[in-house]
Design a protein around this motif. Sequence first.
Motif, PDB file in Angstrom:
ATOM      1  N   ILE A   1       0.751  -1.238  -0.004  1.00 34.09           N
ATOM      2  CA  ILE A   1       0.126  -0.047   0.070  1.00 34.09           C
ATOM      3  C   ILE A   1       0.849   1.265   0.029  1.00 34.09           C
ATOM      4  N   GLU A   2       1.817   1.117   0.732  1.00 35.52           N
ATOM      5  CA  GLU A   2       3.031   2.216   0.989  1.00 35.52           C
ATOM      6  C   GLU A   2       3.545   2.683  -0.247  1.00 35.52           C
ATOM      7  N   GLU A   3       3.858   1.713  -0.987  1.00 33.61           N
ATOM      8  CA  GLU A   3       4.753   1.649  -2.273  1.00 33.61           C
ATOM      9  C   GLU A   3       3.627   2.272  -3.444  1.00 33.61           C
ATOM     10  N   ASP A   4       2.614   1.804  -3.386  1.00 34.31           N
ATOM     11  CA  ASP A   4       1.671   2.234  -4.583  1.00 34.31           C
ATOM     12  C   ASP A   4       1.540   3.787  -4.255  1.00 34.31           C
ATOM     13  N   TYR A   5       1.353   4.220  -2.929  1.00 38.51           N
ATOM     14  CA  TYR A   5       1.114   5.387  -2.607  1.00 38.51           C
ATOM     15  C   TYR A   5       2.418   6.292  -3.218  1.00 38.51           C
ATOM     16  N   LYS A   6       3.625   5.759  -2.953  1.00 44.23           N
ATOM     17  CA  LYS A   6       4.812   6.384  -3.507  1.00 44.23           C
ATOM     18  C   LYS A   6       4.996   6.596  -4.742  1.00 44.23           C
ATOM     19  N   ILE A   7       4.500   5.528  -5.524  1.00 45.40           N
ATOM     20  CA  ILE A   7       4.687   5.315  -6.937  1.00 45.40           C
ATOM     21  C   ILE A   7       3.856   6.457  -7.372  1.00 45.40           C
ATOM     22  N   ARG A   8       2.297   6.582  -7.233  1.00 45.92           N
ATOM     23  CA  ARG A   8       1.505   7.455  -7.697  1.00 45.92           C
ATOM     24  C   ARG A   8       1.776   8.990  -7.365  1.00 45.92           C
ATOM     25  N   ASN A   9       2.277   9.163  -6.232  1.00 44.70           N
ATOM     26  CA  ASN A   9       2.847  10.439  -5.827  1.00 44.70           C
ATOM     27  C   ASN A   9       3.891  10.988  -6.591  1.00 44.70           C
ATOM     28  N   PHE A  10       5.115  10.148  -6.927  1.00 46.13           N
ATOM     29  CA  PHE A  10       6.115  10.435  -7.575  1.00 46.13           C
ATOM     30  C   PHE A  10       5.822  10.786  -8.797  1.00 46.13           C
ATOM     31  N   ILE A  11       4.913   9.781  -9.669  1.00 47.01           N
ATOM     32  CA  ILE A  11       4.652  10.101 -10.954  1.00 47.01           C
ATOM     33  C   ILE A  11       3.861  11.500 -11.061  1.00 47.01           C
TER      34      ILE A  11
ATOM     35  N   ILE B   1      -1.476  13.640 -16.602  1.00 50.70           N
ATOM     36  CA  ILE B   1      -1.754  12.418 -16.411  1.00 50.70           C
ATOM     37  C   ILE B   1      -3.161  12.221 -15.827  1.00 50.70           C
ATOM     38  N   ALA B   2      -4.003  11.330 -16.329  1.00 52.84           N
ATOM     39  CA  ALA B   2      -5.338  11.142 -16.072  1.00 52.84           C
ATOM     40  C   ALA B   2      -5.633   9.741 -15.004  1.00 52.84           C
ATOM     41  N   ARG B   3      -4.714   8.752 -14.943  1.00 52.59           N
ATOM     42  CA  ARG B   3      -5.037   7.467 -14.323  1.00 52.59           C
ATOM     43  C   ARG B   3      -3.728   6.981 -14.255  1.00 52.59           C
ATOM     44  N   VAL B   4      -3.341   6.365 -13.033  1.00 56.75           N
ATOM     45  CA  VAL B   4      -2.162   5.353 -12.770  1.00 56.75           C
ATOM     46  C   VAL B   4      -2.491   4.146 -12.402  1.00 56.75           C
ATOM     47  N   GLN B   5      -2.457   2.954 -13.299  1.00 60.68           N
ATOM     48  CA  GLN B   5      -2.690   1.880 -13.056  1.00 60.68           C
ATOM     49  C   GLN B   5      -1.672   0.868 -12.582  1.00 60.68           C
ATOM     50  N   ILE B   6      -1.600   0.113 -11.309  1.00 56.39           N
ATOM     51  CA  ILE B   6      -0.338  -0.561 -10.998  1.00 56.39           C
ATOM     52  C   ILE B   6      -0.930  -2.119 -10.828  1.00 56.39           C
ATOM     53  N   ASP B   7      -0.268  -2.781 -11.423  1.00 59.22           N
ATOM     54  CA  ASP B   7      -0.416  -4.203 -11.396  1.00 59.22           C
ATOM     55  C   ASP B   7       0.943  -4.900 -10.869  1.00 59.22           C
TER      56      ASP B   7
END
Length: 212
Positions: A33-43, A52-58
């Motif tokens: 969860i923390e990694e996803d937050y950091k990735i989105r925040n960085f991007i 950027i409209a959306r960031v999808q993480i798989d």
Amino acid sequence: MGQKTHPLGFRIGITELHRSSWFSKMRVYPIFIEEDYKIRNFIEKKLYKAHIARVQIDRKVDQIEIHIHTARPGIILGKSGSGINTIRNEIITTLTKSNKVRINIIEINEPDREAILIGQWIAQQLEKRVAFRRAIRQSIQKANKANINGIKIQIAGRLNGAEIARTEWVREGRVPLQTLRANIDYAYTRAHTIYGILGIKIWLFKDENIKT
């Protein structure tokens, strides 16, 4: 009755999908969860000008796939595609585990049909000290040209530098928030002006999913 339900979370599994797609054991769940937050925040901060409209993480076994939906892919790619390698290396440094990172760039052909992009455009206009009513009117015109069934825009704060903060909203067309089959796109953003922060909310009614 107030609008207490998030329009996107209300429709997960019907017209919306999860923005992160993975499964994990409970002990590593908060780490992901923390990694996803950091990735989105960085991007979002690094590529703010890329619309950027959306960031999808798989997530897979040892690989993270990041799908970036953007209206300006050229800014992300850079010269000869070197921009993606730079972003990938910076994302890897923010992760706790050494996973493989794969980035896919998906171009948005109709940016005026994305709520977050309309909200970012309004925020840019307000930061340039454009009157909020004019910014709302122009954004509604842009949405109508993109064949939107309905749009609602709400701005709150010290509008036009007023001493007392207030909330103003405008709606055009239909925006059925309690209809589950309605494809509602919702976004929230902020405009950092010289007289304070203005909150901007956008609701877009794109179409209805009617099963025949």
